[in-house]
Write a protein that holds these residues in place. Sequence first.
Motif, PDB file in Angstrom:
ATOM      1  N   LEU A  18     -14.424  -5.478  -1.631  1.00 48.34           N
ATOM      2  CA  LEU A  18     -13.180  -6.041  -1.110  1.00 48.34           C
ATOM      3  C   LEU A  18     -12.918  -7.417  -1.704  1.00 48.34           C
ATOM      4  O   LEU A  18     -11.801  -7.734  -2.124  1.00 48.34           O
ATOM      5  CB  LEU A  18     -13.238  -6.128   0.412  1.00 48.34           C
ATOM      6  CG  LEU A  18     -12.046  -6.788   1.102  1.00 48.34           C
ATOM      7  CD1 LEU A  18     -10.766  -6.036   0.772  1.00 48.34           C
ATOM      8  CD2 LEU A  18     -12.263  -6.846   2.601  1.00 48.34           C
ATOM      9  N   VAL A 255      -7.382   2.403   0.520  1.00 45.94           N
ATOM     10  CA  VAL A 255      -8.232   1.445   1.217  1.00 45.94           C
ATOM     11  C   VAL A 255      -7.301   0.397   1.820  1.00 45.94           C
ATOM     12  O   VAL A 255      -6.550  -0.266   1.101  1.00 45.94           O
ATOM     13  CB  VAL A 255      -9.232   0.787   0.249  1.00 45.94           C
ATOM     14  CG1 VAL A 255     -10.103  -0.221   1.001  1.00 45.94           C
ATOM     15  CG2 VAL A 255     -10.090   1.834  -0.442  1.00 45.94           C
ATOM     16  N   THR A 256      -7.333   0.236   3.145  1.00 47.95           N
ATOM     17  CA  THR A 256      -6.327  -0.589   3.814  1.00 47.95           C
ATOM     18  C   THR A 256      -6.971  -1.526   4.840  1.00 47.95           C
ATOM     19  O   THR A 256      -8.095  -1.305   5.297  1.00 47.95           O
ATOM     20  CB  THR A 256      -5.292   0.300   4.540  1.00 47.95           C
ATOM     21  OG1 THR A 256      -5.941   0.958   5.637  1.00 47.95           O
ATOM     22  CG2 THR A 256      -4.705   1.335   3.606  1.00 47.95           C
ATOM     23  N   SER A 257      -6.205  -2.542   5.199  1.00 44.25           N
ATOM     24  CA  SER A 257      -6.618  -3.438   6.284  1.00 44.25           C
ATOM     25  C   SER A 257      -5.374  -4.038   6.921  1.00 44.25           C
ATOM     26  O   SER A 257      -4.307  -4.114   6.299  1.00 44.25           O
ATOM     27  CB  SER A 257      -7.541  -4.540   5.761  1.00 44.25           C
ATOM     28  OG  SER A 257      -6.850  -5.391   4.860  1.00 44.25           O
ATOM     29  N   THR A 265      -3.221  -3.300   1.068  1.00 45.97           N
ATOM     30  CA  THR A 265      -3.836  -2.150   0.413  1.00 45.97           C
ATOM     31  C   THR A 265      -4.725  -2.676  -0.699  1.00 45.97           C
ATOM     32  O   THR A 265      -4.292  -3.502  -1.494  1.00 45.97           O
ATOM     33  CB  THR A 265      -2.766  -1.199  -0.160  1.00 45.97           C
ATOM     34  OG1 THR A 265      -1.946  -0.730   0.907  1.00 45.97           O
ATOM     35  CG2 THR A 265      -3.409  -0.011  -0.853  1.00 45.97           C
ATOM     36  N   HIS A 266      -5.968  -2.192  -0.778  1.00 48.19           N
ATOM     37  CA  HIS A 266      -6.961  -2.757  -1.684  1.00 48.19           C
ATOM     38  C   HIS A 266      -7.420  -1.739  -2.725  1.00 48.19           C
ATOM     39  O   HIS A 266      -8.604  -1.712  -3.070  1.00 48.19           O
ATOM     40  CB  HIS A 266      -8.173  -3.258  -0.894  1.00 48.19           C
ATOM     41  CG  HIS A 266      -7.831  -4.116   0.278  1.00 48.19           C
ATOM     42  ND1 HIS A 266      -7.401  -5.408   0.149  1.00 48.19           N
ATOM     43  CD2 HIS A 266      -7.820  -3.849   1.609  1.00 48.19           C
ATOM     44  CE1 HIS A 266      -7.167  -5.924   1.349  1.00 48.19           C
ATOM     45  NE2 HIS A 266      -7.411  -4.992   2.258  1.00 48.19           N
ATOM     46  N   PHE A 280     -16.287  -1.034   0.716  1.00 48.68           N
ATOM     47  CA  PHE A 280     -15.012  -1.414   1.336  1.00 48.68           C
ATOM     48  C   PHE A 280     -15.080  -1.192   2.855  1.00 48.68           C
ATOM     49  O   PHE A 280     -14.681  -2.047   3.643  1.00 48.68           O
ATOM     50  CB  PHE A 280     -13.868  -0.587   0.757  1.00 48.68           C
ATOM     51  CG  PHE A 280     -13.244  -1.162  -0.485  1.00 48.68           C
ATOM     52  CD1 PHE A 280     -12.647  -2.413  -0.475  1.00 48.68           C
ATOM     53  CD2 PHE A 280     -13.224  -0.436  -1.671  1.00 48.68           C
ATOM     54  CE1 PHE A 280     -12.055  -2.942  -1.599  1.00 48.68           C
ATOM     55  CE2 PHE A 280     -12.632  -0.958  -2.814  1.00 48.68           C
ATOM     56  CZ  PHE A 280     -12.047  -2.207  -2.784  1.00 48.68           C
ATOM     57  N   TYR A 281     -15.570  -0.013   3.243  1.00 49.03           N
ATOM     58  CA  TYR A 281     -15.643   0.319   4.676  1.00 49.03           C
ATOM     59  C   TYR A 281     -16.544  -0.670   5.414  1.00 49.03           C
ATOM     60  O   TYR A 281     -16.210  -1.157   6.505  1.00 49.03           O
ATOM     61  CB  TYR A 281     -16.173   1.747   4.835  1.00 49.03           C
ATOM     62  CG  TYR A 281     -16.415   2.160   6.265  1.00 49.03           C
ATOM     63  CD1 TYR A 281     -15.381   2.661   7.052  1.00 49.03           C
ATOM     64  CD2 TYR A 281     -17.675   2.047   6.840  1.00 49.03           C
ATOM     65  CE1 TYR A 281     -15.595   3.037   8.371  1.00 49.03           C
ATOM     66  CE2 TYR A 281     -17.908   2.416   8.161  1.00 49.03           C
ATOM     67  CZ  TYR A 281     -16.865   2.914   8.915  1.00 49.03           C
ATOM     68  OH  TYR A 281     -17.089   3.277  10.223  1.00 49.03           O
ATOM     69  N   CYS A 285     -12.638  -2.303   5.993  1.00 49.85           N
ATOM     70  CA  CYS A 285     -11.435  -1.613   5.515  1.00 49.85           C
ATOM     71  C   CYS A 285     -11.377  -0.187   6.041  1.00 49.85           C
ATOM     72  O   CYS A 285     -12.391   0.505   6.134  1.00 49.85           O
ATOM     73  CB  CYS A 285     -11.401  -1.579   3.985  1.00 49.85           C
ATOM     74  SG  CYS A 285     -11.156  -3.192   3.229  1.00 49.85           S
ATOM     75  N   THR A 325     -11.765  -2.889  14.012  1.00 46.65           N
ATOM     76  CA  THR A 325     -10.761  -3.191  12.990  1.00 46.65           C
ATOM     77  C   THR A 325      -9.501  -2.346  13.197  1.00 46.65           C
ATOM     78  O   THR A 325      -9.487  -1.394  13.974  1.00 46.65           O
ATOM     79  CB  THR A 325     -11.306  -2.916  11.572  1.00 46.65           C
ATOM     80  OG1 THR A 325     -11.487  -1.499  11.406  1.00 46.65           O
ATOM     81  CG2 THR A 325     -12.620  -3.638  11.339  1.00 46.65           C
ATOM     82  N   GLY A 327      -6.306  -0.689  10.595  1.00 50.42           N
ATOM     83  CA  GLY A 327      -5.990  -0.469   9.187  1.00 50.42           C
ATOM     84  C   GLY A 327      -4.520  -0.530   8.830  1.00 50.42           C
ATOM     85  O   GLY A 327      -4.178  -0.674   7.652  1.00 50.42           O
TER      86      GLY A 327
END
Length: 632
Positions: A18, A255-257, A265-266, A280-281, A285, A325, A327
């Motif tokens: 990330l 991959v989002t947050s 978005t990553h 990432f997770y 994320c 988290t 997303g």
Amino acid sequence: VVAMAAEQRQELGRLSALAVYRRVAGAGRMERRRRAAPLPAGRKRAKARLRGGRARGSGSEPEAPPPAAPPSRVELPVETPVDPRPEAAAAAGPDAKPRGGPKAMRGGPKAMPSGPRPAEEDGSGVSGGGVSGGDVSGGVVSGGVVSGRGVSGRGVSGGCVSRGGVSGGGVFGGGVSELLRQLARLEDSRQRAAELFRWMLAPVAPAEFLGRHWERAPLLVRRGDPGYYAGLFSTADFDAALREGEIHFGTHLDVTSYAEGMRETHNPSGRALPAVVWDFYQNGCSLRLLCPQAFSPTVWHFLSILQEQFGSMAGANTYLTPPGTQGFAPHYDDIEAFVLQLEGKKHWRVYKPRTDAEVLPQFSSANLTQAELGEPVLETVLEAGDLLYFPRGFIHQGDCLPDAHSLHITVSSYQRNSWGDFLEKLIPAALQMALEEDVEYRRGLPMDYLQYMGVANSDKVDARRTAFVEKVQSLIKKLIDYAPIDAAVDQRAKSFLHDCLPPVLTPSEKAQSVYGFPARWQDGGPCNVDILITKDTQVRLLRHGIVRLCNEEAGVMLYYTTENSRVYHKEEPKFLELDPEYTDSIEFLLSSYPNHVSVDNLPCETLEEKISLATLLFERGILTTKKPLAHV
């Protein structure tokens, strides 16, 4: 310079995936959600014309819909198992109710990022969305908590097929896989779809759901059965797809947050390798798999049955979110969303449409801020085995609690499947026919109409304005006489068949179809090649919903789904161009389904035509035989 580069490499080596992404792409990169484009039509076809034989000539006002139900909760006590025996069901009395039973982009290997835009938040779009958590504010189903309907198993309650249905109230030890095996025993694909839909909603009856909730109000079903969806999809399946499938960032995986009001978005470029994805997770994320049906045979099988119930594309996304988290930002979508909680739990909030324009919208919204939301109409924690439904236009957001991750799959449908979407196709066709057939539509406009018509003249009192408006109204009213309603429906059906997943064959269906035909290379040459269909061969359609006859300008076309891809629109629409004398036989096969008929009973003029048609349809996987045509 070399020393600086080495120092940068050492620093990057200490960073998470990330952090590396943010350094390269910029920390402020936020996803801007786009409006979903209409489904592409596509006109190129792969022709396969059947030749031979001579051509032959070939209501009341609707009731007002019931009022929408308030957001409802159905809670099922796990300590009340249901006896699957028929005598127990009879003893329960007439009020006992047995439990029974898209805008997902079909990504997958080599999939192009086209077609319907994927769902944005955990549970909307063609897949995504959801709500879970404490309680429901606003209403109850059948007086509140439903008890005594015993969802204590993992599949269609009852675990058996009896007289045309999956019914009863027992337990499926095999979960969804066993459910699908039981459904395969039903002869009629329409009944399979109806029973799967019933199982997905259980214990709420489909008629009650359609009357009170469909396109009207959210529904929450709390089952208290973590194994209800066992076998459909899991984190282990997710990991296996990363290791075995060609999953690429952006095309198949996002991959989002979402933190402090910022949605990011990553996605790096290239293949989504497990080490990178799980890093990432681990750094908070969420992971959205846009195409589980392309990587999971079970999800493919599930959706391929359900799409026949909706008569509209059924899609799915899966969402894996770390503890504590969120997303995605709050938003609404343009599909009907069914959130199936597979693992863990998630806190959800659902809000009603803010304006009339947001009720059943054609397109999804942009990301919304918390200040724009108001109070939720439903707030709950969805746990494994639970179901949440909400219509398009209902704003939603979901976040994980600190003590558990969340995995859910959102099944969705009805993107761009409204009356307005139908009329967008019908009205231009009606106008074209009117122009060709009625001189009134071809007469010229008044020479001076620009002097008294238009917004600048809208407040003027002028007899010419009145006459102009009345003429327009007359032509529009008359337009219905030229509307090719059935032809427009066929064109919608053709588009739906292009959207469809291909059918999943049972072992017996495979043995009785071209897919199980034993042609092979053996002893220096091909053997078992000839498809020997005779007048006595018993045949039927593989599924009721796999074909559609369309009478088009180029001729009579038979569109079919058996050669579709699990990847959305990877293939062009498949069709056979038929001579008109064969249309009666196609209609005969449709009306006879699910019964088998002998080839000799097909309403063609000659036996040669009957065998030729049956052979062609068998070769395309459209027809199956009652018994295998050849044995090895």
